[in-house]
Structure formats: structure tokens, C-alpha cells
Design a protein around this motif. Structure first.
Motif, PDB file in Angstrom:
ATOM      1  N   PHE A   1       0.873  -1.018   0.090  1.00 24.61           N
ATOM      2  CA  PHE A   1      -0.414  -0.135  -0.328  1.00 24.61           C
ATOM      3  C   PHE A   1       0.557   1.261  -0.595  1.00 24.61           C
ATOM      4  CE2 PHE A   1      -3.559  -2.058   1.712  1.00 24.61           C
ATOM      5  CZ  PHE A   1      -4.645  -2.138   0.744  1.00 24.61           C
ATOM      6  N   ILE A   2       0.476   2.106  -1.021  1.00 26.39           N
ATOM      7  CA  ILE A   2       1.151   3.511  -0.634  1.00 26.39           C
ATOM      8  C   ILE A   2      -0.214   4.651  -0.812  1.00 26.39           C
ATOM      9  CG2 ILE A   2       2.502   5.091  -2.089  1.00 26.39           C
ATOM     10  CD1 ILE A   2       2.988   2.030  -3.497  1.00 26.39           C
ATOM     11  N   SER A   3       0.689   5.307   0.649  1.00 25.87           N
ATOM     12  CA  SER A   3      -0.829   6.789   1.339  1.00 25.87           C
ATOM     13  C   SER A   3      -0.391   7.737   1.852  1.00 25.87           C
ATOM     14  CB  SER A   3      -1.956   5.861   1.540  1.00 25.87           C
ATOM     15  OG  SER A   3      -2.737   6.631   2.244  1.00 25.87           O
ATOM     16  N   SER A   4      -0.979   8.672   1.296  1.00 22.31           N
ATOM     17  CA  SER A   4      -0.545  10.127   2.181  1.00 22.31           C
ATOM     18  C   SER A   4      -1.174  10.476   3.051  1.00 22.31           C
ATOM     19  CB  SER A   4      -0.743  10.933   0.558  1.00 22.31           C
ATOM     20  OG  SER A   4      -2.343  11.030   1.046  1.00 22.31           O
ATOM     21  N   LYS A   5      -1.532   9.059   3.825  1.00 22.23           N
ATOM     22  CA  LYS A   5      -2.783   9.370   5.159  1.00 22.23           C
ATOM     23  C   LYS A   5      -1.675   7.783   6.024  1.00 22.23           C
ATOM     24  CE  LYS A   5      -6.375  11.988   3.882  1.00 22.23           C
ATOM     25  NZ  LYS A   5      -7.727  12.304   4.213  1.00 22.23           N
TER      26      LYS A   5
ATOM     27  N   THR B   1       4.381   5.560   3.198  1.00 23.75           N
ATOM     28  CA  THR B   1       3.593   7.055   3.228  1.00 23.75           C
ATOM     29  C   THR B   1       4.109   8.019   2.199  1.00 23.75           C
ATOM     30  OG1 THR B   1       3.978   6.110   5.398  1.00 23.75           O
ATOM     31  CG2 THR B   1       3.460   8.954   4.392  1.00 23.75           C
ATOM     32  N   LYS B   2       3.400   8.620   1.635  1.00 25.86           N
ATOM     33  CA  LYS B   2       3.962   9.379   0.190  1.00 25.86           C
ATOM     34  C   LYS B   2       4.280  10.851   0.834  1.00 25.86           C
ATOM     35  CE  LYS B   2      -0.019   7.861  -2.896  1.00 25.86           C
ATOM     36  NZ  LYS B   2      -0.732   8.361  -3.921  1.00 25.86           N
ATOM     37  N   PRO B   3       5.307  11.412   0.450  1.00 22.08           N
ATOM     38  CA  PRO B   3       6.425  11.298  -0.535  1.00 22.08           C
ATOM     39  C   PRO B   3       7.067   9.933  -0.769  1.00 22.08           C
ATOM     40  CG  PRO B   3       6.540  12.982   0.310  1.00 22.08           C
ATOM     41  CD  PRO B   3       6.156  12.552   1.540  1.00 22.08           C
TER      42      PRO B   3
END
Length: 231
Positions: free
Chosen positions: A77-81, A98-100
Motif C-alpha cells: 500500500f502507498i498512501s499519503s495518510k 507513506t507518501k512522498p
């Protein structure tokens, strides 16, 4: 490994696509901007690793994973939150970034996926063979069927219990069940397959194999009793 990127933001997809080029063993099959498009690609292509955003219009990344079959790809999973991390790991995914995204963090997750991928597969030539081959930490090992006591599903893994060692391979229990000879092994629970010849005692909905307790669900109990040919 065949990879599929799923993210509704084109810049995010481009970033992940660029990072995949760092490792030549990774092959990008397609980039998808929605879960619906991802499902289409998963139906057509053999995907080993899914690089997946969470917040997307329509079907979220978490809902996408829940809708996949038991034999699913490895998932990062790749997410900003960060708030989604606990829910994500409850789905037995490889990692949560976590993004970035930084190259170091990305490669750490990729190496983790590659390690799991290298553990995968159990192969049988035919049901007359008295052994199976498994991939254990990058090494293919032969295990005699009569050395296997039982198997247990653990998320995306299956643990194989023998007297000497416990092996972990990345697979679904159903996939392994289809490869094991039915005259030796039987499903006794959603998460367990046992070697019938290794059963010591059965008490209610629990059987004991070499001092290990294995649950038996009501759905499989009648079949087990018939198979044991109780006198």
C-alpha cells in the motif's frame, strides 16, 4: 516479478513507475487509475506484486484488496495518510509506504516483497510421489509427505509443520490442498489440513498431532470421521 500500479494520480503513478526501474527483476505490466481498471488487468495478466493507493474515487484500495480472491498478488500500500496503516496490515499486506516516497523506503518494501516471493511455491509431480518440493529461503527442498504433520494458513502464508522444522511458504491453503494427495491429507478446518496418519487423538472439535492441538470445524467433522474409519 510482474507489477501493477494502481493510483488515481498520474504523478504518483509516474513516480512509482520510475522507482520500479531501479530493480531489473521488476516488470511493470500496467498502470491503472482506478480499482475497476485494476480488476480488469488482474483478470488478464499474472500479477505478482500490486502497488496500490488507498484513497481513490469509487472503490478504495482497501475495498479492492478485500474483493480479491484467496490467491492474490503480494500487496504494497502507498498512501499519503498514515491513519490507514493499521487497517492495511490487518489485510496481511507486505508493507505500507507513506507518501512522498523515497527511493530507500521504496526499495526496503520491494526487498521485503521479493523475499516473500522467493519463498513461494510447492510443487508435486504427481500423486504417486511420496514427497513435495518447497522453496525455502531461496533454496528448493524436498520434504517427504510422511514427514508433514499438518499445514496451517496464516494470512498470505502457509506454515508446514514437520517433526524437525516449520516451513513458511507464500501461497493459499486451497492452492496447496489441490496439489496434495487426498488419500493422505484432509482439510479439517478453514485454516488447517492434516496428515490423517499423524492423528493421535480426537476430542470433540480438537485433534492432537504430536502434542499439537488442531481445531476441527463442524463443516469438516463428518468427513473426517468417515475417513478415519472409526471402529
Amino acid at each position: 516479478m510482474n507489477c501493477l500500479i494502481v493510483d488515481d494520480h498520474v504523478i504518483a503513478r509516474s513516480t512509482v513507475s520510475h522507482l520500479l526501474q531501479i530493480d531489473p527483476s521488476l516488470k511493470l505490466i500496467a498502470e491503472c487509475e482506478s480499482a475497476a481498471e485494476a480488476y480488469q488487468n488482474l483478470a488478464i495478466h499474472k500479477i505478482d506484486l500490486l502497488l496500490l493507493d488507498i484513497e481513490m474515487p469509487g472503490i478504495s484500495g482497501i475495498e479492492l484488496v478485500k474483493g480479491l480472491s484467496e490467491k492474490r498478488p503480494l500487496i504494497i500500500f502507498i498512501s499519503s495518510k498514515k491513519d490507514y496503516a493499521v487497517t492495511a496490515f490487518d489485510l496481511n499486506v507486505v508493507d505500507f509506504i507513506t507518501k512522498p516516497i523515497t527511493p530507500d523506503r521504496f526499495l526496503k518494501a520491494i526487498n521485503k516483497a521479493k523475499e516473500i516471493y522467493s519463498l513461494s511455491s510447492l510443487v508435486l509431480g504427481n500423486h504417486q510421489d511420496d514427497f513435495v518440493f518447497i522453496r525455502d529461503s531461496g533454496v528448493i527442498r524436498r520434504i517427504k509427505l510422511d514427514e508433514i504433520n499438518y499445514l496451517e494458513a496464516k494470512g498470505d502464508y502457509v506454515k508446514i509443520y514437520s517433526d524437525e522444522k516449520i516451513y513458511s511458504i507464500h501461497s493459499s491453503l486451497k492452492s496447496i490442498e489441490d496439489k496434495l494427495p487426498g488419500n493422505i491429507f484432509i482439510r479439517v478446518h478453514r485454516s488447517f489440513i492434516v496428515n490423517v496418519g499423524k492423528i493421535d487423538t480426537v476430542e470433540g472439535n480438537t485433534l492432537i498431532i504430536h502434542q499439537n492441538f488442531v481445531p476441527v470445524s463442524d463443516a469438516y467433522k463428518a468427513v473426517l470421521n468417515k475417513r478415519m474409519q472409526i471402529l
